[in-house]
Design a protein around this motif. Structure first.
Motif, PDB file in Angstrom:
ATOM      1  N   TRP A  72       0.814  -1.214   0.000  1.00  0.00           N
ATOM      2  CA  TRP A  72       0.000   0.000   0.000  1.00  0.00           C
ATOM      3  C   TRP A  72       0.850   1.267   0.000  1.00  0.00           C
ATOM      4  CZ3 TRP A  72      -5.075  -0.176  -0.908  1.00  0.00           C
ATOM      5  CH2 TRP A  72      -5.717  -1.412  -0.757  1.00  0.00           C
ATOM      6  N   LEU A 122      -4.492  -8.597   0.050  1.00  0.00           N
ATOM      7  CA  LEU A 122      -5.146  -7.406   0.588  1.00  0.00           C
ATOM      8  C   LEU A 122      -5.148  -6.239  -0.395  1.00  0.00           C
ATOM      9  CD1 LEU A 122      -3.628  -7.448   4.200  1.00  0.00           C
ATOM     10  CD2 LEU A 122      -5.950  -8.098   3.527  1.00  0.00           C
ATOM     11  N   TRP A 123      -4.221  -6.265  -1.357  1.00  0.00           N
ATOM     12  CA  TRP A 123      -4.026  -5.116  -2.249  1.00  0.00           C
ATOM     13  C   TRP A 123      -4.810  -5.227  -3.561  1.00  0.00           C
ATOM     14  CZ3 TRP A 123       0.038  -4.710  -6.431  1.00  0.00           C
ATOM     15  CH2 TRP A 123       0.123  -3.413  -6.944  1.00  0.00           C
ATOM     16  N   ALA A 136       0.352 -12.477   1.319  1.00  0.00           N
ATOM     17  CA  ALA A 136      -0.672 -11.861   2.172  1.00  0.00           C
ATOM     18  C   ALA A 136      -0.917 -10.413   1.749  1.00  0.00           C
ATOM     19  CB  ALA A 136      -0.225 -11.909   3.637  1.00  0.00           C
ATOM     20  N   THR A 184      -8.857  -5.780  -3.590  1.00  0.00           N
ATOM     21  CA  THR A 184      -9.507  -4.623  -2.964  1.00  0.00           C
ATOM     22  C   THR A 184      -9.682  -3.480  -3.965  1.00  0.00           C
ATOM     23  OG1 THR A 184      -8.604  -5.169  -0.789  1.00  0.00           O
ATOM     24  CG2 THR A 184      -9.325  -2.897  -1.131  1.00  0.00           C
TER      25      THR A 184
END
Length: 223
Positions: free
Chosen positions: A129, A161-162, A157, A165
């Motif tokens: 992020w 999440l990246w 992981a 999304t």
């Protein structure tokens, strides 16, 4: 689908109806790999590209394509980071920093290493992020000798999440705005314009940085 195409034509976006999801796939996968594996990726607008891809796929009403692209781009991001990790493990970081570089410089490399040293596993997860850390972290982790299995788990992981999304956020945000045509148009055009100009600016910045001499004083110490 016909309604979506008609709306796109009405607001000057008929080219989206003919570009096709295949073009979106080709652009997204190539850019994600480059951003995660190569230094030039440091200057590319990865976050906005993933979001824009979801927006464009929403114009085609391609929910299945959005989910499938999320999965494949996730794998591509992991593979790209693995390439970056092994490049760092083989060459270190001594060829990256540039004397007088605004981004590729010794202080930024030192900050990336300090971030990795403080947070370890969580740093690789969070790095997805943080734009410039996202590209430097695999190289620094490889140069520092981070355990390859631990790095693989962390970067996977982070990718989970990246990638999904941002792609799905773009897709469903655009879908919710179909009842507000002008706002939907602003979102689509904003995503596309930001991506195009962001890429052009990134390539220009990369060329400017690479013209500067290598700062051969820089080398990440082995962990």
């Amino acid at each position: 689908m016909d309604a979506v195409n008609a709306e796109a034509t009405a607001v000057g976006l008929d080219w989206l109806a003919t570009a096709g999801p295949l073009l979106v796939w080709a652009i997204v996968l190539s850019f994600v790999f480059v951003e995660c594996a190569l230094i030039v990726g440091l200057f590319l607008p990865g976050d906005s590209l993933l979001f824009a891809a979801g927006v464009v796929l929403a114009q085609h009403d391609s929910e299945g394509q959005a989910w499938a692209l999320s999965g494949v781009a996730l794998v591509t991001a992991v593979v790209g980071n693995q390439v970056g990790y092994y490049v760092g493990r083989q060459t270190g970081t001594r060829f990256i920093a540039r004397r007088g570089g605004r981004v590729l410089n010794k202080p930024n490399l030192d900050r990336a290493k300090a971030f990795l040293d403080r947070r370890g596993f969580l740093a690789i997860v969070a790095a997805r992020w943080i734009p410039w850390i996202r590209t430097l972290a695999p190289l620094v982790a490889g140069a520092a000798g981070m355990n390859s299995r631990r790095f693989m788990l962390a970067t996977t992981a982070g990718a989970i999440l990246w990638v999904p999304t941002l792609v799905l956020l773009g897709f469903y945000a655009a879908g919710l705005l179909t009842s507000i045509p002008w706002l939907n148009t602003v979102l689509v055009w904003g995503s596309v314009v930001f991506f195009v100009f962001g890429t052009a600016y990134g390539v220009w910045r990369y060329r400017q940085e690479m013209r500067k001499p290598v700062d051969d004083r820089t080398e990440t110490a082995s962990a």
